[in-house]
Design a protein around this motif. Structure first.
Motif, PDB file in Angstrom:
ATOM      1  N   VAL A  85       0.984  -1.468   0.421  1.00 33.27           N
ATOM      2  CA  VAL A  85       0.175  -0.036   0.024  1.00 33.27           C
ATOM      3  C   VAL A  85       0.667   1.511   0.156  1.00 33.27           C
ATOM      4  CG1 VAL A  85      -1.695   0.882   1.534  1.00 33.27           C
ATOM      5  CG2 VAL A  85      -1.994  -1.215   1.249  1.00 33.27           C
ATOM      6  N   THR A  86       1.146   2.013  -1.229  1.00 33.11           N
ATOM      7  CA  THR A  86       1.447   3.482  -1.348  1.00 33.11           C
ATOM      8  C   THR A  86       0.758   4.348  -1.503  1.00 33.11           C
ATOM      9  OG1 THR A  86       2.975   4.347  -2.442  1.00 33.11           O
ATOM     10  CG2 THR A  86       1.679   3.282  -3.543  1.00 33.11           C
ATOM     11  N   TYR A  87       0.934   5.407  -0.469  1.00 29.39           N
ATOM     12  CA  TYR A  87      -0.391   6.737  -0.629  1.00 29.39           C
ATOM     13  C   TYR A  87      -0.532   7.240  -1.746  1.00 29.39           C
ATOM     14  CZ  TYR A  87       0.750   7.418   4.423  1.00 29.39           C
ATOM     15  OH  TYR A  87      -0.050   6.653   5.798  1.00 29.39           O
ATOM     16  N   VAL A  88       0.392   6.660  -2.575  1.00 30.85           N
ATOM     17  CA  VAL A  88      -0.419   7.190  -4.650  1.00 30.85           C
ATOM     18  C   VAL A  88      -1.722   6.487  -4.405  1.00 30.85           C
ATOM     19  CG1 VAL A  88       0.483   7.016  -6.635  1.00 30.85           C
ATOM     20  CG2 VAL A  88       2.131   7.919  -4.266  1.00 30.85           C
ATOM     21  N   ASP A  89      -1.878   4.789  -3.939  1.00 36.27           N
ATOM     22  CA  ASP A  89      -2.958   4.656  -4.505  1.00 36.27           C
ATOM     23  C   ASP A  89      -4.116   4.540  -3.520  1.00 36.27           C
ATOM     24  OD1 ASP A  89      -1.574   3.454  -6.852  1.00 36.27           O
ATOM     25  OD2 ASP A  89      -0.525   2.343  -5.473  1.00 36.27           O
ATOM     26  N   TRP A  90      -3.790   4.550  -2.766  1.00 42.10           N
ATOM     27  CA  TRP A  90      -4.859   5.030  -1.202  1.00 42.10           C
ATOM     28  C   TRP A  90      -5.061   5.797  -0.627  1.00 42.10           C
ATOM     29  CZ3 TRP A  90      -2.055   4.814   5.395  1.00 42.10           C
ATOM     30  CH2 TRP A  90      -3.830   4.774   5.700  1.00 42.10           C
ATOM     31  N   VAL A  91      -4.037   7.219  -1.671  1.00 45.55           N
ATOM     32  CA  VAL A  91      -5.264   8.257  -0.853  1.00 45.55           C
ATOM     33  C   VAL A  91      -6.613   8.890  -1.256  1.00 45.55           C
ATOM     34  CG1 VAL A  91      -3.982   9.524  -2.879  1.00 45.55           C
ATOM     35  CG2 VAL A  91      -4.853  11.528  -0.251  1.00 45.55           C
ATOM     36  N   HIS A  92      -6.976   8.333  -2.658  1.00 48.83           N
ATOM     37  CA  HIS A  92      -7.757   8.669  -3.016  1.00 48.83           C
ATOM     38  C   HIS A  92      -9.162   7.457  -2.851  1.00 48.83           C
ATOM     39  CE1 HIS A  92      -7.437  11.621  -6.079  1.00 48.83           C
ATOM     40  NE2 HIS A  92      -6.433  11.048  -6.177  1.00 48.83           N
ATOM     41  N   PRO A  93      -8.869   6.508  -1.560  1.00 47.74           N
ATOM     42  CA  PRO A  93      -9.806   5.685  -1.459  1.00 47.74           C
ATOM     43  C   PRO A  93      -9.977   6.125   0.218  1.00 47.74           C
ATOM     44  CG  PRO A  93      -8.419   4.027  -2.321  1.00 47.74           C
ATOM     45  CD  PRO A  93      -7.923   5.892  -2.524  1.00 47.74           C
ATOM     46  N   LEU A  94      -8.765   6.739   0.527  1.00 46.69           N
ATOM     47  CA  LEU A  94      -8.811   7.292   2.224  1.00 46.69           C
ATOM     48  C   LEU A  94      -9.650   8.183   1.782  1.00 46.69           C
ATOM     49  CD1 LEU A  94      -7.956   7.928   5.154  1.00 46.69           C
ATOM     50  CD2 LEU A  94      -6.256   8.720   4.369  1.00 46.69           C
ATOM     51  N   MET A  95      -9.078   9.458   1.601  1.00 44.17           N
ATOM     52  CA  MET A  95     -10.236  10.437   0.800  1.00 44.17           C
ATOM     53  C   MET A  95     -11.860  10.298   1.091  1.00 44.17           C
ATOM     54  SD  MET A  95      -8.701  12.968   1.661  1.00 44.17           S
ATOM     55  CE  MET A  95      -6.795  12.390   2.665  1.00 44.17           C
ATOM     56  N   ALA A  96     -12.345   9.092  -0.139  1.00 49.18           N
ATOM     57  CA  ALA A  96     -13.835   8.751  -0.393  1.00 49.18           C
ATOM     58  C   ALA A  96     -14.169   8.851   1.109  1.00 49.18           C
ATOM     59  CB  ALA A  96     -13.843   7.776  -1.446  1.00 49.18           C
ATOM     60  N   MET A  97     -13.598   7.906   1.957  1.00 49.64           N
ATOM     61  CA  MET A  97     -14.188   7.022   2.934  1.00 49.64           C
ATOM     62  C   MET A  97     -14.394   8.448   4.047  1.00 49.64           C
ATOM     63  SD  MET A  97     -13.658   3.480   4.997  1.00 49.64           S
ATOM     64  CE  MET A  97     -13.856   2.930   6.855  1.00 49.64           C
ATOM     65  N   ALA A  98     -13.594   9.192   4.223  1.00 50.41           N
ATOM     66  CA  ALA A  98     -13.305  10.851   5.402  1.00 50.41           C
ATOM     67  C   ALA A  98     -14.240  11.275   4.848  1.00 50.41           C
ATOM     68  CB  ALA A  98     -12.171  11.199   4.920  1.00 50.41           C
ATOM     69  N   GLU A  99     -14.890  12.084   3.646  1.00 54.20           N
ATOM     70  CA  GLU A  99     -16.424  12.440   3.015  1.00 54.20           C
ATOM     71  C   GLU A  99     -17.057  11.896   4.019  1.00 54.20           C
ATOM     72  OE1 GLU A  99     -17.877  14.533  -1.242  1.00 54.20           O
ATOM     73  OE2 GLU A  99     -16.793  11.990  -1.309  1.00 54.20           O
ATOM     74  N   ALA A 100     -17.518  10.272   3.144  1.00 50.93           N
ATOM     75  CA  ALA A 100     -18.507   9.665   3.577  1.00 50.93           C
ATOM     76  C   ALA A 100     -18.883   9.634   4.877  1.00 50.93           C
ATOM     77  CB  ALA A 100     -18.240   8.216   2.815  1.00 50.93           C
ATOM     78  N   GLU A 101     -17.455   9.344   5.544  1.00 51.18           N
ATOM     79  CA  GLU A 101     -18.001   9.516   7.322  1.00 51.18           C
ATOM     80  C   GLU A 101     -17.651  10.977   7.904  1.00 51.18           C
ATOM     81  OE1 GLU A 101     -18.384   6.423   8.442  1.00 51.18           O
ATOM     82  OE2 GLU A 101     -18.411   5.955   6.929  1.00 51.18           O
ATOM     83  N   GLY A 102     -17.325  11.730   6.908  1.00 50.45           N
ATOM     84  CA  GLY A 102     -17.155  12.959   8.103  1.00 50.45           C
ATOM     85  C   GLY A 102     -16.229  12.735   9.373  1.00 50.45           C
ATOM     86  N   TRP A 103     -14.847  12.450   8.497  1.00 50.44           N
ATOM     87  CA  TRP A 103     -13.966  12.775   9.307  1.00 50.44           C
ATOM     88  C   TRP A 103     -12.876  13.554   9.481  1.00 50.44           C
ATOM     89  CZ3 TRP A 103     -11.939   7.150   7.410  1.00 50.44           C
ATOM     90  CH2 TRP A 103     -12.322   5.900   8.223  1.00 50.44           C
ATOM     91  N   ARG A 104     -12.811  14.965   9.559  1.00 52.37           N
ATOM     92  CA  ARG A 104     -11.718  15.738   9.391  1.00 52.37           C
ATOM     93  C   ARG A 104     -10.081  15.307   9.389  1.00 52.37           C
ATOM     94  NH1 ARG A 104     -15.011  17.567  13.584  1.00 52.37           N
ATOM     95  NH2 ARG A 104     -13.437  16.624  15.236  1.00 52.37           N
ATOM     96  N   VAL A 105      -9.711  15.755   8.212  1.00 52.46           N
ATOM     97  CA  VAL A 105      -8.282  15.406   7.990  1.00 52.46           C
ATOM     98  C   VAL A 105      -8.065  17.053   7.947  1.00 52.46           C
ATOM     99  CG1 VAL A 105      -7.056  14.615   5.833  1.00 52.46           C
ATOM    100  CG2 VAL A 105      -9.316  13.756   6.025  1.00 52.46           C
ATOM    101  N   PHE A 106      -5.794  16.305   8.277  1.00 52.63           N
ATOM    102  CA  PHE A 106      -5.439  17.691   8.549  1.00 52.63           C
ATOM    103  C   PHE A 106      -3.326  17.433   7.926  1.00 52.63           C
ATOM    104  CE2 PHE A 106      -2.292  20.557  10.019  1.00 52.63           C
ATOM    105  CZ  PHE A 106      -3.328  21.535   9.970  1.00 52.63           C
ATOM    106  N   TYR A 107      -3.653  17.716   7.239  1.00 54.63           N
ATOM    107  CA  TYR A 107      -2.023  18.013   6.393  1.00 54.63           C
ATOM    108  C   TYR A 107      -1.225  18.049   6.918  1.00 54.63           C
ATOM    109  CZ  TYR A 107       1.298  15.079   3.040  1.00 54.63           C
ATOM    110  OH  TYR A 107       2.501  15.147   1.733  1.00 54.63           O
ATOM    111  N   LEU A 108      -0.039  17.549   7.062  1.00 53.57           N
ATOM    112  CA  LEU A 108       1.175  18.539   7.363  1.00 53.57           C
ATOM    113  C   LEU A 108       2.451  18.246   6.827  1.00 53.57           C
ATOM    114  CD1 LEU A 108       2.633  20.844   9.159  1.00 53.57           C
ATOM    115  CD2 LEU A 108       3.285  18.686  11.082  1.00 53.57           C
ATOM    116  N   GLY A 109       2.364  19.013   5.602  1.00 56.89           N
ATOM    117  CA  GLY A 109       4.105  18.666   5.159  1.00 56.89           C
ATOM    118  C   GLY A 109       4.121  19.455   3.449  1.00 56.89           C
ATOM    119  N   GLY A 110       4.672  19.007   3.122  1.00 56.80           N
ATOM    120  CA  GLY A 110       5.140  19.536   1.547  1.00 56.80           C
ATOM    121  C   GLY A 110       5.543  21.193   1.591  1.00 56.80           C
TER     122      GLY A 110
END
Length: 272
Positions: A85-110
């Motif tokens: 599992v690399t983040y390039v593959d995981w990020v969209h399924p993760l964000m889709a679930m975050a949207e569906a479940e109402g999770w707040r996501v904070f990204y620190l970096g870049g």
């Protein structure tokens, strides 16, 4: 399924498994670190005491590198390509679930502006996604402000993308003050989304050739990581080979336990 190879321990889990882990951390209102191992992190693990300490705090350590998948299979473990599992593959399924479940996501970096650009692109695709970002180029004096921003946002998921080993060091140094359910060390995840770094073709990732694409894309930054560091792991590869019979016995026990568990679950479903 937990397996040991090259002197480290990893969990053979899929994207779906990881999303369920995050859901469990949110439901229980607990703080879980979800880390990952590839050849780079294995190299650092054996040379950096802080990295070793960080991984002792991680509840889940997923595989992020096809070489580890291939090596595990050579040793006899029932590891599949889906367990990489690399983040390039995981990020969209993760964000889709975050949207569906109402999770707040904070990204620190870049770099400044890059994470914000990536967040904008994600919100265009997932309109109800609650996401906030902060760049990773902050000074030690600004660390307090960063922690306050995270605390005020109250994220369910905190993604720290500052590259190895800085991201792991930062999580470890600030762990007592981080308020989030799932803490993920995400590398350059948002750089790819923003287009700051070209995304390797996914077929190369599945074939274990993603490193080659990245090397040609950023030779000055990555040549040492891909052409020098792996050679330092040679003694660990040889040690695994010398103990291959023990590895294969462990693999058989894991496969047997998995089969019994699946069978028990099947019987339970039929009786219910």
């Amino acid at each position: 399924m937990r397996i040991s190879l090259l002197g480290v321990t990893v969990n053979a889990v899929t994207i779906e498994d990881l999303n369920l882990c995050i859901a469990a951390s949110v439901e229980r209102n607990e703080r879980w670190i979800i880390a990952n191992h590839n050849l780079r992190s294995v190299y650092l693990f054996h040379r950096d005491p802080e990295m070793r300490s960080f991984f002792t705090h991680a509840l889940i350590v997923h595989i992020d590198g096809m070489p580890l998948v291939y090596w595990a299979r050579l040793l006899g473990y029932p590891v599949r390509k889906e367990h990489r599992v690399t983040y390039v593959d995981w990020v969209h399924p993760l964000m889709a679930m975050a949207e569906a479940e109402g999770w707040r996501v904070f990204y620190l970096g870049g770099k400044p502006g890059v994470a914000a650009q990536a967040a904008q692109k994600l919100q265009e695709r997932y309109p109800r996604l609650m996401i906030q970002t902060h760049h990773g180029y902050f000074t030690p004096e600004e660390n307090e402000t960063v922690l306050q921003e995270i605390a005020e946002f109250q994220p369910h998921v905190l993604m720290v993308g500052m590259g190895m080993p800085r991201q792991e060091h930062w999580v470890l140094d600030n762990l007592d003050r981080i308020q989030a359910n799932a803490i993920l060390t995400a590398g350059a995840c948002f750089d790819y989304i923003a287009g700051a770094i070209p995304t390797p073709p996914r077929w190369m990732g599945r074939m274990g050739l993603e490193w080659l694409y990245r090397l040609f894309s950023e030779p000055r930054r990555l040549w040492r990581r891909y052409l020098v560091e792996p050679w330092a792991l040679l003694p660990l590869f040889l040690k695994d080979l010398m103990n291959i019979r023990e590895h294969r016995r462990r693999a058989q026990r894991l496969a047997s336990n998995t089969t019994r568990r699946v069978t028990a679950e099947s019987v339970s479903e039929k009786l219910s």
